[in-house]
Design a protein around this motif. Structure first.
Motif, mmCIF file in Angstrom:
data_model
loop_
_atom_site.group_PDB
_atom_site.id
_atom_site.type_symbol
_atom_site.label_atom_id
_atom_site.label_comp_id
_atom_site.label_asym_id
_atom_site.label_seq_id
_atom_site.Cartn_x
_atom_site.Cartn_y
_atom_site.Cartn_z
ATOM 1 N N LEU A 149 0.842 -1.208 0.000
ATOM 2 C CA LEU A 149 0.000 0.000 0.000
ATOM 3 C C LEU A 149 0.873 1.252 0.000
ATOM 4 N N GLU A 150 1.994 1.178 0.704
ATOM 5 C CA GLU A 150 2.916 2.328 0.745
ATOM 6 C C GLU A 150 3.401 2.654 -0.665
ATOM 7 N N ALA A 151 3.748 1.611 -1.422
ATOM 8 C CA ALA A 151 4.237 1.828 -2.788
ATOM 9 C C ALA A 151 3.142 2.444 -3.662
ATOM 10 N N LEU A 152 1.912 1.993 -3.469
ATOM 11 C CA LEU A 152 0.791 2.551 -4.242
ATOM 12 C C LEU A 152 0.622 4.029 -3.933
ATOM 13 N N LEU A 153 0.657 4.364 -2.662
ATOM 14 C CA LEU A 153 0.482 5.768 -2.275
ATOM 15 C C LEU A 153 1.616 6.621 -2.833
ATOM 16 N N GLU A 154 2.832 6.106 -2.721
ATOM 17 C CA GLU A 154 3.978 6.871 -3.193
ATOM 18 C C GLU A 154 3.904 7.117 -4.699
ATOM 19 N N GLU A 155 3.540 6.076 -5.411
ATOM 20 C CA GLU A 155 3.450 6.144 -6.874
ATOM 21 C C GLU A 155 2.369 7.130 -7.335
ATOM 22 N N THR A 156 1.320 7.290 -6.552
ATOM 23 C CA THR A 156 0.192 8.129 -6.974
ATOM 24 C C THR A 156 0.225 9.520 -6.349
ATOM 25 N N THR A 157 1.134 9.749 -5.425
ATOM 26 C CA THR A 157 1.200 11.061 -4.777
ATOM 27 C C THR A 157 1.894 12.068 -5.677
ATOM 28 N N ARG A 158 2.720 11.565 -6.615
ATOM 29 C CA ARG A 158 3.374 12.515 -7.514
ATOM 30 C C ARG A 158 2.355 13.178 -8.440
ATOM 31 N N ASP A 159 2.773 14.306 -8.991
ATOM 32 C CA ASP A 159 1.881 15.100 -9.829
ATOM 33 C C ASP A 159 1.580 14.369 -11.138
ATOM 34 N N PHE A 160 0.302 14.251 -11.465
ATOM 35 C CA PHE A 160 -0.098 13.514 -12.667
ATOM 36 C C PHE A 160 -0.065 14.367 -13.938
ATOM 37 N N GLY A 161 0.314 15.636 -13.809
ATOM 38 C CA GLY A 161 0.321 16.524 -14.983
ATOM 39 C C GLY A 161 1.078 15.921 -16.162
ATOM 40 N N GLY A 162 2.313 15.477 -15.903
ATOM 41 C CA GLY A 162 3.134 14.893 -16.965
ATOM 42 C C GLY A 162 2.565 13.569 -17.447
ATOM 43 N N VAL A 163 2.038 12.799 -16.520
ATOM 44 C CA VAL A 163 1.419 11.509 -16.862
ATOM 45 C C VAL A 163 0.268 11.744 -17.837
ATOM 46 N N TYR A 164 -0.581 12.715 -17.516
ATOM 47 C CA TYR A 164 -1.735 12.997 -18.375
ATOM 48 C C TYR A 164 -1.283 13.466 -19.750
ATOM 49 N N GLU A 165 -0.247 14.272 -19.801
ATOM 50 C CA GLU A 165 0.258 14.744 -21.093
ATOM 51 C C GLU A 165 0.685 13.567 -21.962
ATOM 52 N N ARG A 166 1.437 12.641 -21.362
ATOM 53 C CA ARG A 166 1.896 11.479 -22.123
ATOM 54 C C ARG A 166 0.735 10.587 -22.548
ATOM 55 N N LEU A 167 -0.250 10.447 -21.658
ATOM 56 C CA LEU A 167 -1.381 9.570 -21.971
ATOM 57 C C LEU A 167 -2.156 10.056 -23.185
ATOM 58 N N LYS A 168 -2.167 11.365 -23.368
ATOM 59 C CA LYS A 168 -2.911 11.924 -24.506
ATOM 60 C C LYS A 168 -2.345 11.430 -25.834
ATOM 61 N N GLY A 169 -1.051 11.062 -25.841
ATOM 62 C CA GLY A 169 -0.426 10.614 -27.085
ATOM 63 C C GLY A 169 -0.354 9.108 -27.223
ATOM 64 N N THR A 170 -0.989 8.360 -26.303
ATOM 65 C CA THR A 170 -0.894 6.899 -26.398
ATOM 66 C C THR A 170 -2.268 6.279 -26.620
ATOM 67 N N GLU A 171 -2.249 5.073 -27.132
ATOM 68 C CA GLU A 171 -3.479 4.336 -27.394
ATOM 69 C C GLU A 171 -3.930 3.596 -26.145
ATOM 70 N N ASP A 172 -5.234 3.399 -26.012
ATOM 71 C CA ASP A 172 -5.743 2.527 -24.957
ATOM 72 C C ASP A 172 -5.299 1.098 -25.229
ATOM 73 N N LEU A 173 -5.125 0.323 -24.171
ATOM 74 C CA LEU A 173 -4.694 -1.062 -24.335
ATOM 75 C C LEU A 173 -5.875 -2.011 -24.143
ATOM 76 N N PRO A 174 -6.045 -2.952 -25.091
ATOM 77 C CA PRO A 174 -7.053 -3.995 -24.892
ATOM 78 C C PRO A 174 -6.772 -4.754 -23.590
ATOM 79 N N ILE A 175 -7.830 -5.306 -23.009
ATOM 80 C CA ILE A 175 -7.728 -5.898 -21.676
ATOM 81 C C ILE A 175 -6.686 -7.017 -21.581
ATOM 82 N N GLU A 176 -6.611 -7.840 -22.630
ATOM 83 C CA GLU A 176 -5.785 -9.045 -22.513
ATOM 84 C C GLU A 176 -4.325 -8.815 -22.892
ATOM 85 N N THR A 177 -3.978 -7.560 -23.244
ATOM 86 C CA THR A 177 -2.604 -7.250 -23.661
ATOM 87 C C THR A 177 -1.570 -7.595 -22.592
#
Ligand code: PHE
Ligand code: FE
Length: 289
Positions: free
Chosen positions: A239-267
């Motif tokens: 749980l600590e790792a989850l919190l740490e990973e998500t506490t950082r600012d998602f601004g850059g994450v969102y920017e990158r996500l805009k340029g990537t494709e969604d992944l099918p479930i079984e990928t």
């Protein structure tokens, strides 16, 4: 969450502006209490050794054993002392912004109603058993408690940035269907799993689903299904790792996500940490239990 069509756009009659309603605990019938007890007893046969320690400990701390549908006032006395969270009753699913605002203020909105006796295995809308038995024990854990509040704060932001679809996947693959690695093996912490007898077994023991290491951006790109067992589960180290990973600012994450494709479930990606490469036999055979 925004996965279902909402029946109401504004609070229904009898609900406050924040969509809360009185739990009206005295009004539950014997049949309704018995439905809780049946669900509870089924889960207690499968969860020891499958659910994570934090979940089992939360059940004890809130004394969520036996007795029928719990009175939220009783739960809140213990929960508020532990982590500052409270449970509030709502008629059903609430709009995203209302949901986020509750979480950001450490209030967990829980459905007031309970499923009918012939719906023990599956209901589409979260009821009091899913919401309270499934979600609330984890809110006794200080780290998870902080994660859920942060999620609420992040929700409002994602909404304003048009990234809600991606953030909702994070909720889905952690809060609802998350697995955790422990020295004893994989354990469940997701509420959608611990409130389902069949999926509690399927998610850990069935050869069908992929079990992959949690990676924030990867998870936010991954489609999911709401009406059947998952085809992929993501495993957090702690749980600590989850919190740490998500506490950082998602601004850059969102920017990158805009340029990537969604992944099918079984990928399965070459970069995935693979715990199990599933056969996908369950889904291939048509699924639905
Ligand atoms: N860190 C996220 C953001 O910057 C907020 C968040 C925290 C979202 C935890 C989900 C879970 O938007
Ligand atoms: Fe839920």
């Amino acid at each position: 969450m925004g996965d279902f069509a909402h029946v109401f756009e504004t609070p229904p009659p009898g609900a406050a502006a924040d969509w809360t309603i009185p739990q009206n605990w005295e009004a539950y019938t014997e049949v309704e209490h018995q439905t809780w007890v049946s669900l509870y007893e089924r889960q207690m046969k499968v969860l020891p050794g499958r659910a994570c320690d934090a979940f089992m400990k939360g059940l004890d701390q809130l004394d969520l054993h036996g007795q029928g549908i719990p009175d939220f006032a009783r739960i809140n006395e213990a929960l508020e002392k532990l982590t500052g969270w409270t449970v509030v009753a709502v008629p059903g699913l609430v709009p995203d912004d209302v949901f986020f605002d509750h979480l950001a203020n450490r209030r967990f909105p829980a459905g007031q109603f309970i499923r009918l006796p012939d719906q023990l295995d599956y209901i589409q809308e979260p009821d009091v058993f899913h919401d309270v038995f499934g979600h609330v024990p984890m809110l006794c854990d200080p780290v998870f408690a902080d994660y859920m509040q942060a999620y609420g704060q992040g929700g409002a932001r994602a909404q304003s940035l048009g990234m809600l679809k991606n953030l909702a996947r994070l909720y889905w693959y952690t809060v609802e269907f998350g697995l955790m690695e422990t020295p004893e093996g994989l354990r469940i912490y997701g509420a959608g799993i611990v409130s389902s007898k069949t999926e509690s077994i399927f998610c850990l023991e069935d050869p069908s689903p992929n079990r992959l290491g949690f990676d924030l951006e990867r998870v936010m790109r991954t489609l999911y299904r709401i009406d059947d067992f998952q085809q992929v589960y993501f495993v957090i180290p702690s749980l600590e790792a989850l919190l740490e990973e998500t506490t950082r600012d998602f601004g850059g994450v969102y920017e990158r996500l805009k340029g990537t494709e969604d992944l099918p479930i079984e990928t399965v990606l070459p970069t995935d940490k693979v715990y199990t490469r599933g056969t996908q036999a369950y889904a291939a055979a048509g699924g639905r239990f």
